[in-house]
Design a protein around this motif. Structure first.
Motif, mmCIF file in Angstrom:
data_model
loop_
_atom_site.group_PDB
_atom_site.id
_atom_site.type_symbol
_atom_site.label_atom_id
_atom_site.label_comp_id
_atom_site.label_asym_id
_atom_site.label_seq_id
_atom_site.Cartn_x
_atom_site.Cartn_y
_atom_site.Cartn_z
ATOM 1 N N VAL A 34 -22.282 -2.322 -6.963
ATOM 2 C CA VAL A 34 -22.356 -0.923 -7.399
ATOM 3 C C VAL A 34 -22.641 -0.073 -6.168
ATOM 4 N N LEU A 35 -21.754 0.881 -5.887
ATOM 5 C CA LEU A 35 -21.851 1.664 -4.649
ATOM 6 C C LEU A 35 -21.692 3.148 -4.945
ATOM 7 N N ALA A 36 -22.505 3.960 -4.279
ATOM 8 C CA ALA A 36 -22.331 5.410 -4.318
ATOM 9 C C ALA A 36 -22.109 5.901 -2.898
ATOM 10 N N LEU A 37 -20.982 6.542 -2.654
ATOM 11 C CA LEU A 37 -20.724 7.183 -1.362
ATOM 12 C C LEU A 37 -21.345 8.566 -1.423
ATOM 13 N N THR A 38 -22.326 8.815 -0.551
ATOM 14 C CA THR A 38 -23.098 10.063 -0.621
ATOM 15 C C THR A 38 -22.987 10.829 0.691
ATOM 16 N N ASP A 39 -21.773 11.231 1.026
ATOM 17 C CA ASP A 39 -21.577 11.984 2.265
ATOM 18 C C ASP A 39 -22.312 13.317 2.218
ATOM 19 N N HIS A 40 -22.693 13.795 3.402
ATOM 20 C CA HIS A 40 -23.433 15.055 3.497
ATOM 21 C C HIS A 40 -22.559 16.239 3.099
ATOM 22 N N ASP A 41 -22.924 16.875 1.989
ATOM 23 C CA ASP A 41 -22.385 18.181 1.610
ATOM 24 C C ASP A 41 -20.872 18.208 1.400
ATOM 25 N N ILE A 58 -15.272 -3.123 -7.239
ATOM 26 C CA ILE A 58 -16.614 -2.550 -7.100
ATOM 27 C C ILE A 58 -16.738 -1.335 -8.016
ATOM 28 N N GLN A 59 -17.902 -1.192 -8.646
ATOM 29 C CA GLN A 59 -18.158 0.009 -9.439
ATOM 30 C C GLN A 59 -18.588 1.133 -8.497
ATOM 31 N N LEU A 60 -17.776 2.169 -8.379
ATOM 32 C CA LEU A 60 -18.109 3.299 -7.512
ATOM 33 C C LEU A 60 -18.703 4.424 -8.344
ATOM 34 N N VAL A 61 -19.907 4.813 -7.981
ATOM 35 C CA VAL A 61 -20.602 5.917 -8.635
ATOM 36 C C VAL A 61 -20.386 7.174 -7.795
ATOM 37 N N SER A 62 -20.015 8.254 -8.422
ATOM 38 C CA SER A 62 -19.825 9.498 -7.668
ATOM 39 C C SER A 62 -21.148 9.909 -7.025
ATOM 40 N N GLY A 63 -21.055 10.433 -5.793
ATOM 41 C CA GLY A 63 -22.282 10.793 -5.099
ATOM 42 C C GLY A 63 -22.076 11.829 -4.014
ATOM 43 N N ILE A 64 -23.169 12.456 -3.620
ATOM 44 C CA ILE A 64 -23.180 13.435 -2.534
ATOM 45 C C ILE A 64 -24.624 13.578 -2.068
ATOM 46 N N VAL A 78 -29.977 13.680 -3.081
ATOM 47 C CA VAL A 78 -28.795 12.895 -3.419
ATOM 48 C C VAL A 78 -28.424 13.167 -4.869
ATOM 49 N N GLY A 79 -27.153 13.476 -5.085
ATOM 50 C CA GLY A 79 -26.637 13.642 -6.437
ATOM 51 C C GLY A 79 -25.846 12.400 -6.810
ATOM 52 N N LEU A 80 -26.099 11.852 -7.985
ATOM 53 C CA LEU A 80 -25.424 10.642 -8.439
ATOM 54 C C LEU A 80 -24.791 10.848 -9.810
ATOM 55 N N ASP A 81 -23.637 10.225 -10.011
ATOM 56 C CA ASP A 81 -22.969 10.176 -11.314
ATOM 57 C C ASP A 81 -22.575 11.573 -11.805
ATOM 58 N N ILE A 270 -40.648 -0.063 -11.676
ATOM 59 C CA ILE A 270 -40.036 1.265 -11.644
ATOM 60 C C ILE A 270 -38.715 1.214 -12.418
ATOM 61 N N GLU A 271 -38.485 2.189 -13.263
ATOM 62 C CA GLU A 271 -37.241 2.228 -14.040
ATOM 63 C C GLU A 271 -36.088 2.659 -13.133
ATOM 64 N N PRO A 272 -35.020 1.863 -13.048
ATOM 65 C CA PRO A 272 -33.910 2.167 -12.142
ATOM 66 C C PRO A 272 -33.064 3.342 -12.620
ATOM 67 N N VAL A 273 -32.639 4.154 -11.676
ATOM 68 C CA VAL A 273 -31.823 5.313 -12.005
ATOM 69 C C VAL A 273 -30.483 4.881 -12.599
ATOM 70 N N TRP A 274 -29.954 3.738 -12.159
ATOM 71 C CA TRP A 274 -28.626 3.336 -12.624
ATOM 72 C C TRP A 274 -28.580 2.996 -14.120
ATOM 73 N N GLN A 275 -29.734 2.776 -14.720
ATOM 74 C CA GLN A 275 -29.751 2.550 -16.161
ATOM 75 C C GLN A 275 -29.444 3.821 -16.935
ATOM 76 N N HIS A 276 -29.408 4.953 -16.241
ATOM 77 C CA HIS A 276 -29.142 6.233 -16.892
ATOM 78 C C HIS A 276 -27.764 6.802 -16.515
ATOM 79 N N PHE A 277 -26.959 6.023 -15.785
ATOM 80 C CA PHE A 277 -25.610 6.482 -15.481
ATOM 81 C C PHE A 277 -24.767 6.492 -16.756
ATOM 82 N N ARG A 278 -23.815 7.387 -16.788
ATOM 83 C CA ARG A 278 -22.940 7.474 -17.960
ATOM 84 C C ARG A 278 -22.177 6.167 -18.188
ATOM 85 N N SER A 279 -21.861 5.464 -17.100
ATOM 86 C CA SER A 279 -21.120 4.219 -17.208
ATOM 87 C C SER A 279 -22.012 3.047 -17.606
ATOM 88 N N ALA A 280 -23.327 3.252 -17.591
ATOM 89 C CA ALA A 280 -24.248 2.171 -17.949
ATOM 90 C C ALA A 280 -24.065 1.766 -19.407
#
Length: 280
Positions: A34-41, A58-64, A78-81, A270-280
């Protein structure tokens, strides 16, 4: 440790060394699932990365990773999903790229005055090769024009902290950046909070404002974070009931000895953020 989830990394679309497709290929080789590409801006690398991720399974999660200001300090969120085609994300990208352009223009003007020679921004943009213009591109130009003997000298004399080329962009407030992510259906994560030079009281105030704006997660497993830094981030995540996120912040081979998927073990409590992704 090696993690199969990496939610913070960069490609040549911002300041990374690998093209988005090459980054995804390296992630696959590292065992990342599971990968999120989080390029700057910028979202410029998302489409290329998605094509590679689909090809490699690979599951790609939208990111910035969006820059902003809080309490006079530059903070990264960081913005995810998020929904990439949302009006909020389009507005965010336009605003952030404009801030970066203005910063590059100011750096060029300051260096021109200091060096008593024209530093053409168009030429610096050519050095960037489609990437976001940054201080390393100015440094390389100065070296090639024999204005300085090395990149190190370029930063020491002209581009490092407190020097003429050390220009802060006119970033938006933290609340605006978090709102863009939330309005795009994503989850806002306070990035590498252990690296901000803040007192504990000030950092807690920052986290409180982040939550009030709609932020939901804190990076609790990050690149070369040490055990003490992780303990502090875990304690804050628990105190403020935040989700946890993880990421290498990989920029390229040989940078700080990091690689994709390499980070401390994710804390079990700690509760993982990925459990709250729409694709989860």
């Amino acid at each position: 440790m090696a993690s199969v989830i990496d939610l913070h990394c960069h490609s040549t679309a911002s300041d990374g060394k690998l093209a988005p497709s090459a980054l995804v290929e390296r992630a696959a080789g590292q065992g990342v699932e599971v990968l999120a590409l989080t390029d700057h801006d910028t979202l410029a690398g998302q489409q290329e990365a998605r094509g590679a991720a689909e090809r490699l399974g690979i599951q790609l999660v939208s990111g910035i990773e969006l820059s902003c200001v809080w309490g006079g300090a530059t903070i990264h969120i960081v913005g995810l999903d998020m929904q990439l085609d949302s009006a909020a994300m389009q507005q965010a990208e336009v605003a952030q790229l404009e801030a970066r352009k203005q910063r590059a223009h100011t750096i060029a003007e300051r260096l021109s005055r200091r060096l008593h020679t024209d530093i053409p921004l168009a030429e610096i943009q050519r050095y960037a090769g489609g990437e976001l213009v940054g201080r390393p591109h100015f440094a390389q130009y100065l070296v090639d024009q024999q204005l300085v003997p090395s990149m190190a000298v370029a930063f020491k004399k002209y581009l490092g902290a407190g020097k003429p080329g050390d220009v802060k962009a006119n970033w938006p407030a933290l609340e605006q950046v978090v709102r863009w992510i939330v309005d795009a259906g994503g989850i806002a994560v306070l990035a590498h909070a252990h690296l901000y030079k803040m007192t504990r009281t000030k950092l807690r105030a920052c986290i409180s404002d982040f939550i009030d704006a709609g932020g939901r997660a804190l990076e609790v497993s990050y690149g070369n974070m040490d055990a003490d830094q992780q303990r502090r981030m875990v304690a804050l995540a628990q105190e403020f009931e935040l989700l946890g996120s993880c990421g290498s912040d990989f920029h390229g081979p040989n940078r700080f000895g990091l690689d994709l998927g390499v980070m401390p073990a994710f804390p079990a409590d700690i509760e993982p953020v990925w459990q709250h992704f729409r694709s989860a």
